[in-house]
Scaffold this active site. Structure first.
Site, mmCIF file in Angstrom:
data_model
loop_
_atom_site.group_PDB
_atom_site.id
_atom_site.type_symbol
_atom_site.label_atom_id
_atom_site.label_comp_id
_atom_site.label_asym_id
_atom_site.label_seq_id
_atom_site.Cartn_x
_atom_site.Cartn_y
_atom_site.Cartn_z
ATOM 1 N N ARG B 55 0.794 -1.223 0.000
ATOM 2 C CA ARG B 55 0.000 0.000 0.000
ATOM 3 C C ARG B 55 0.828 1.275 0.000
ATOM 4 N NH1 ARG B 55 -3.724 -3.206 1.735
ATOM 5 N NH2 ARG B 55 -2.010 -4.183 2.828
ATOM 6 N N THR B 56 1.743 1.363 0.981
ATOM 7 C CA THR B 56 2.441 2.630 1.173
ATOM 8 C C THR B 56 3.289 2.977 -0.053
ATOM 9 O OG1 THR B 56 2.514 2.122 3.522
ATOM 10 C CG2 THR B 56 3.906 3.909 2.752
ATOM 11 N N LYS B 83 24.094 -6.792 -0.896
ATOM 12 C CA LYS B 83 25.532 -7.075 -0.915
ATOM 13 C C LYS B 83 26.232 -6.439 0.274
ATOM 14 C CE LYS B 83 25.634 -6.868 -5.976
ATOM 15 N NZ LYS B 83 26.070 -5.979 -7.072
ATOM 16 N N ARG B 105 11.235 3.740 4.135
ATOM 17 C CA ARG B 105 10.695 2.762 5.071
ATOM 18 C C ARG B 105 11.853 1.885 5.502
ATOM 19 N NH1 ARG B 105 5.575 -0.852 5.154
ATOM 20 N NH2 ARG B 105 4.788 1.225 5.557
ATOM 21 N N HIS B 135 4.771 6.294 11.751
ATOM 22 C CA HIS B 135 4.348 6.193 10.360
ATOM 23 C C HIS B 135 3.417 7.383 10.132
ATOM 24 C CE1 HIS B 135 3.287 4.792 6.525
ATOM 25 N NE2 HIS B 135 2.849 3.579 6.787
#
Lengths: 175, 316
Positions: B55-56, B83, B105, B135
């Site tokens: 969603r975000t 890596k 995020r 958030h």
């Protein structure tokens, strides 16, 4: 500071513009008035009420142009103003944009872009209370309340009773 | 608004209301035939996602594209992060590519703050969820959804009764919502088993309860939180079935809810665990609206952060 137009002058100018709108469009059957907030929206509402007194009701709306401005990156973010389209929309209509002062023409360019996002009017016309000259784009008004020759360092201030308690147009000197 | 959006604490009450008002206008403009606005043409927004998200990320991507910004999606999987590249090196790569905003995020609380304060990049940083911390855009879109669900209130949240139910301990959504709703004057009750309430909860501007059924009838909004099984490295409740029975939103509880009240969930849902399928799809549910409102809200945030002259240029 001196008042160029007073309340009665503004009324007369708007009445004449209203008659010119009817004349130009052969009636108002397909005319839609869109005011550019803040003061253009109040002027559009006044023109709509004059037209109503003349027996011609026209759809009335507002058009915010903030998101289409070309000077966004020159100033802090502006708050968005209201865009309200009349129920019948603008598709195939004769749209009359209403603003208080016509200066560089950039606001109207942005308004034309904003309008293009909303639909395809048959014609777009422009009504302004004051045309003060100094255009920076090839744009002209169809209906003008008062042509006001100014020097570019002066500023024109339109006050309307809906927001400013008084009706008048003033020229103030260099800022 | 500041250069960054890291926490609801960065926003004053007026700034929050400005975001909600801007979102409402943008929703009106983009509900027409053309959804795209030219406002952020030539700006680059990077979605920097170290954790999975549906969603975000899609919401930010859609919002940025509707404002004509260029969008670069970066997810840790399949990038040099796997890596062993550090956040700093990744950030400096984005800086070199001329990012104007970085939507981040990250699984670690404070990652967004670190990115904003480090001096590694000059872009605006938008926190799209950092660990169990905050958030903020989710809280803003939740508030936007509430203000639309109660139009008679005209954006006034005073006395709105909101229950947030479930895994408060691991929930950044709950933290941001509590901060935001307190600023707007809503009355928040957190409902969870004692093991899922964080330490120091008594300092939060909320009521708490261990019993979902106690005052269910009084809430205007019931916001269910996802049980974050991926963050559960301990035994917080005896069984999923017991949790579901005591704290899940089932049909019986749905029927007891007040007239006009709404059910929210930030997604993704564990259907059958914290919320039953019937509740999630009921007429009280605004869960799908939340997703749509997320786009308008994030457009407002991007516009308010990037739409004007960059703060760095104002000061110089």
């Amino acid at each position: 500071m001196s008042a160029i137009l007073e309340s009665a002058d503004i009324d007369r100018a708007l009445k004449r513009i209203s008659h010119e709108i009817i004349e130009r469009n052969h009636g108002v059957s397909s005319v839609v008035l869109l005011g550019i907030p803040t003061r253009g929206a109040y002027l559009a509402a006044r023109i709509a009420s004059i037209l109503k007194d003349l027996g011609s009701e026209v759809p009335l709306g507002t058009l915010d142009i903030t998101m289409h401005r070309d000077d966004l990156r020159l100033r802090p973010p502006r708050p968005l103003l209201s865009t309200v389209l009349p129920a019948g929309g603008i598709e195939g209509k004769d749209v009359v944009l209403v603003d208080d002062v016509l200066f560089s023409g950039r606001t109207i360019r942005a308004a034309l872009d904003a309008l293009g996002e909303l639909g395809r009017p048959k014609t777009v016309q422009l009504a302004v209370l004051v045309d003060r000259g100094h255009r920076e784009l090839p744009i002209r008004a169809d209906f003008v309340g008062k042509n006001l020759p100014t020097s570019s360092h002066e500023s024109v201030k339109v006050s309307l009773s809906e927001v400013d308690d008084i009706d008048c147009v003033e020229i103030t000197g260099a800022r | 608004m500041n250069n960054h959006l890291l926490s609801i604490n960065d926003l004053s009450r007026e700034e929050i209301l400005n975001v909600l008002g801007t979102a409402a206008e943008l929703e009106k403009i983009t509900s027409g035939p053309t959804k795209k606005l030219p406002t952020l043409r030539g700006r680059t927004v990077v979605n920097l996602f170290f954790e999975d998200s549906t969603r975000t990320r899609i919401s930010f991507e859609t919002a940025a594209k509707r404002l004509s910004a260029d969008v670069i999606n970066f997810s840790a999987k399949g990038s040099s992060v796997s890596k062993g590249e550090s956040l700093k090196d990744t950030a400096q790569t984005l800086q070199a590519m001329g990012a104007d905003a970085v939507v981040i995020r990250h699984g670690s609380s404070g990652a967004a703050q670190r990115l904003a304060d480090s001096g590694w990049i000059s872009a605006s940083v938008i926190n799209a969820g950092d660990g169990t911390h905050e958030h903020p855009t989710q809280a803003l879109l939740d508030a936007f959804t509430m203000s639309k669900s109660f139009p008679e209130r005209n954006g006034d949240f005073t006395g709105l009764k909101v229950a947030i139910v479930g895994d408060i301990l691991h929930s950044r959504v709950a933290r941001s919502n509590v901060l935001l709703l307190a600023k707007l004057g809503a009355e928040v009750t957190l409902i969870a088993p004692p093991t899922l309430l964080p330490v120091g909860i008594d300092t939060w501007p909320v009521r708490t309860s261990y019993d979902f059924d106690e005052s269910l009838e009084s809430f205007d909004v019931v916001m269910m939180l996802r049980i974050q099984l991926e963050r559960m490295n301990n035994f917080y409740f005896p069984s999923e079935r017991e949790y579901s029975r005591r704290y899940g939103l089932n049909e019986n509880r749905l029927l007891r809810m007040k007239n006009g009240s709404i059910v929210m969930h930030p997604g993704p849902m564990n259907r059958g665990l914290e919320i039953s399928a019937a509740s999630a799809d009921s007429s009280r549910s605004v869960i799908v609206d939340q997703v749509g409102n997320g786009v308008s809200t994030r457009m407002a945030v991007l516009y308010l952060l990037l739409g004007g002259v960059p703060l760095s240029e104002v000061s110089s």
